[in-house]
Design an enzyme around this catalytic site. Sequence first.
Site, short mmCIF file in Angstrom:
data_model
loop_
_atom_site.label_atom_id
_atom_site.label_comp_id
_atom_site.label_asym_id
_atom_site.label_seq_id
_atom_site.Cartn_x
_atom_site.Cartn_y
_atom_site.Cartn_z
N GLY A 1 -14.25 -3.95 1.35
CA GLY A 1 -15.64 -3.51 1.44
C GLY A 1 -15.99 -2.45 0.40
O GLY A 1 -17.08 -2.47 -0.17
N LYS B 1 -19.51 -16.46 2.61
CA LYS B 1 -20.92 -16.15 2.87
C LYS B 1 -21.65 -15.50 1.69
O LYS B 1 -21.17 -14.54 1.12
CB LYS B 1 -21.01 -15.21 4.06
CG LYS B 1 -20.65 -15.88 5.37
CD LYS B 1 -20.29 -14.87 6.43
CE LYS B 1 -21.48 -14.56 7.32
NZ LYS B 1 -21.11 -13.49 8.29
N ARG C 1 0.82 -1.22 0.00
CA ARG C 1 0.00 0.00 0.00
C ARG C 1 0.85 1.27 0.00
O ARG C 1 0.42 2.29 -0.52
CB ARG C 1 -0.94 0.00 1.20
CG ARG C 1 -2.07 -0.98 0.99
CD ARG C 1 -2.97 -1.05 2.18
NE ARG C 1 -4.15 -1.84 1.86
CZ ARG C 1 -5.03 -2.26 2.77
NH1 ARG C 1 -4.85 -1.96 4.04
NH2 ARG C 1 -6.07 -2.96 2.40
N GLY D 1 -9.98 -8.97 0.02
CA GLY D 1 -8.72 -9.27 0.70
C GLY D 1 -8.22 -10.68 0.44
O GLY D 1 -7.06 -10.88 0.07
#
Length: 417
Positions: free
Chosen positions: A394, A214, A36, A371
């Site tokens: 997200g 999920k 990053r 991720g």
Amino acid sequence: MQKKTIKDIDVDGKRVFVRVDFNVPVKNGVVTDDTRIRAALPTVCDLAGRGAKIILASHLGRPIKEKKKAEEAGNAFDPAKFSLAPVFAAFKEFAMKNAEIGEVSFAADCIGEEVRKAAAALKSGDVLLLENLRLHAEEEKNDAEFARQLASLADIYVNDAFGTAHRAHASTEGITHFVDTCVAGLLMEKELEYLGRVLEDPERPFVAILGGAKVSDKIPVIDSLIERKVDKLLIGGAMAYTFFKANGYTVGKSLVENDMLDRAKEIEERAKSAGVELILPTDHQVVDSADPLNSQRTIPIDFTNAGHVGLDIGIETAAIFSNALSGARTIVWNGPMGMFEEKPFDQGTIAVAQAVADATDNGATSIVGGGDSVAAIKQAGLESHISHISTGGGATLEFLAGDALPGVEALDSQPES
Ligand code: ADP
Ligand code: MG
């Protein structure tokens, strides 16, 4: 709506506040993955090269939340663990190798008199890194006074932290109310360009691969992809078992979300009426729950018994998925095909990663987000064969779901042409 970027503005001699994502892993005071930090360099070097005085700001972890947890458990809380000092050390190494960047310094806080003085003393090309924004609870509360104090440090605001753009925090949203010129950095621009293309005008065939644990995490993305009439939707990972169970298959002890069975049926019906080809696994790698270490094998989905746990897609499925990807022109992938952290259950994910890489080598635009999915691509050593590896978790999912991101919305728009 196209957003303005640093390319559209003059920065010479101006103080520029750049919100970056330096939320990197730190162990024993040393940054263990500097991806990053490297990703922010194009923006920093460009601004420095054009004479800007640069103030960098980032969050690191969630100190306020951790402090509360520690207090509740009666443990000691060490704020030093959340200092950006190790990040500064890593950043300095890169700065020394880039001629555009002048003096670099680190501020012990992100607001206050000392910081203001340090910001005022910057010369063109200099960089001041502020201490962790989230050491102040006001950051995540999007407190207006805190945002105003951050804004007071600079003439121009740049957001290059796509990964936090889905949160309206003081440094991503609040600050834009107090600065006249608010634009995207180069990393942010790249994210918006690639992800925007997927939503607006994907070259076809357009194939999406979704996996992971999920279904509930991914429902808005699935809905959005169906709405945009993705040509093929491949579903693997634990998520597939909710679809199988909804269709009356035995799934044994595989991960299922029982409260999502109706939603799974609904997704299948919506896909059908939208002309989206939804492809589920035909075989999978399972273990016996009673003897997980010695019972791994590949079986057809309909051979699953009550004791089986499905942990990866099978060889036949990997071939079907690879085939579906081979002619694609646009590919979006989120979510591993199995429990890729444990060998041999990484095989399905690696096979799909290879197929995405091959399609990319043949001219497809590929975008991988999430991720774990990005970790899997790196594990397979295929990063350089992917068009765009999204830096948001997200934020990427929310963007692909078609939601407006507050940190992006708050930036200045390009004039309508
Ligand atoms: P991403 O971070 O890329 O968005 P997710 O967090 O949604 O991906 O899903 C990744 C997780 O899903 C991994 O921890 C992986 O082990 C788990 N997973 C995938 N398939 C299975 C499976 N069949 N059984 C259990 N866990 C699975
Ligand atoms: Mg994950």
